[in-house]
Motif scaffolding. Sequence first.
Motif, PDB file in Angstrom:
ATOM      1  N   HIS A  61       1.096  -1.275  -0.365  1.00  0.00           N
ATOM      2  CA  HIS A  61       0.023   0.047   0.216  1.00  0.00           C
ATOM      3  C   HIS A  61       0.793   0.940   0.166  1.00  0.00           C
ATOM      4  CE1 HIS A  61      -3.545  -2.892   1.596  1.00  0.00           C
ATOM      5  NE2 HIS A  61      -2.561  -3.212   1.819  1.00  0.00           N
ATOM      6  N   PRO A  62       1.201   1.812  -1.636  1.00  0.00           N
ATOM      7  CA  PRO A  62       2.052   2.821  -0.848  1.00  0.00           C
ATOM      8  C   PRO A  62       1.506   3.763  -0.246  1.00  0.00           C
ATOM      9  CG  PRO A  62       1.997   1.505  -3.383  1.00  0.00           C
ATOM     10  CD  PRO A  62       0.921   0.987  -2.348  1.00  0.00           C
ATOM     11  N   GLU A  63       0.369   4.190  -0.618  1.00  0.00           N
ATOM     12  CA  GLU A  63      -0.562   4.980  -0.699  1.00  0.00           C
ATOM     13  C   GLU A  63      -1.278   4.957   0.730  1.00  0.00           C
ATOM     14  OE1 GLU A  63      -1.065   8.556  -3.832  1.00  0.00           O
ATOM     15  OE2 GLU A  63      -1.747   6.517  -4.608  1.00  0.00           O
ATOM     16  N   GLY A  64      -1.191   3.984   1.492  1.00  0.00           N
ATOM     17  CA  GLY A  64      -1.896   3.571   2.512  1.00  0.00           C
ATOM     18  C   GLY A  64      -3.140   2.974   2.314  1.00  0.00           C
ATOM     19  N   SER A  65      -4.383   2.747   3.022  1.00  0.00           N
ATOM     20  CA  SER A  65      -5.420   2.088   2.743  1.00  0.00           C
ATOM     21  C   SER A  65      -6.962   2.716   3.260  1.00  0.00           C
ATOM     22  CB  SER A  65      -5.449   0.358   2.604  1.00  0.00           C
ATOM     23  OG  SER A  65      -6.584   0.161   2.926  1.00  0.00           O
TER      24      SER A  65
END
Length: 314
Positions: free
Chosen positions: A149-153
């Motif tokens: 998750h490079p941009e979070g979730s």
Amino acid sequence: MGMLDTAVRGAGDMNLAQEISGFLEGFTVETTPGTSAKTPDYREHLRPGITVAVTFLPGSDFKDTVATAKRLKAEGFNPAPHFAARSIPSKDALAEYLAELQGEVGVDEVVALGGAVDHPLGPFDSSMQLLETELFDAHGIRRIGVAGHPEGSPDIRDEDIADALAWKNAFAERTGAEVYVVTQFCFEAAPIIAWDKAIQSEGNRLPVHIGVPGLATIKTLLLHARNCGIGPSMNFLAKQARNVAKLMTVSAPDKLLIDLARYRATDPKCGIRKAHMYPLGGLRRTAAWSYAVADGDFTLKAGEKGFDVTRKID
């Protein structure tokens, strides 16, 4: 500009082009049972041996996943079916799915995910719980993709994401399973690079496959991005969409690939190994474009602002 400057720039462009081609070489791709029903022959679009992940959407029948995987293998590809934890009703059902998959197809690679379901259908809430059953190993699965998750979730706290990745690293070391991280698609390199640097500094040793959006109109990409909860990099796309006339313009991930290829070439700690293509605008076009880049059929734009594929893409 003198002859020496021109020669140096030409050598730099050549090296960068080689890095971009190397990044796309051996790319993987996704398909769905729905796409399978609309695709007469995958061999018309994909080269032999490529790994094709088979998605499992909420409410789907796993038999459709098996049928798609069976067809892909018969046509000469390496199917990697998704197992979505929250959509599996029981441990017995997981065992049955694996037995059916191996009996009908015979695979050695899967992707284990939490799955986009608010309320789990059974006892599993995460891919870690699937791994802990040891059923993948018991059914001959040796290679397992897990989510990154490079941009979070929107559904998981950042601390829990970090803990999960540490657990998956420990699982790979403890069991000897070949585990890799495959991410959701993003539109800008900066958050990907920052994320990769962060997880490497925290001890990640699993190879990372970065999700790359394939060729699609800006309108289509925005729709998929919103449905998938894409984070800050969607702002990059939204800026282009402010011009309504551009909504139906086909967007290519050329600038994203340039930035990631340069990062891979210059940072020895980079954990990114390959690209995983999401054919959001259709498999045919994304595959043709990806192979053209992998083969080096493109020219860099001035200032490294992107590149143009020189091969005709229908």
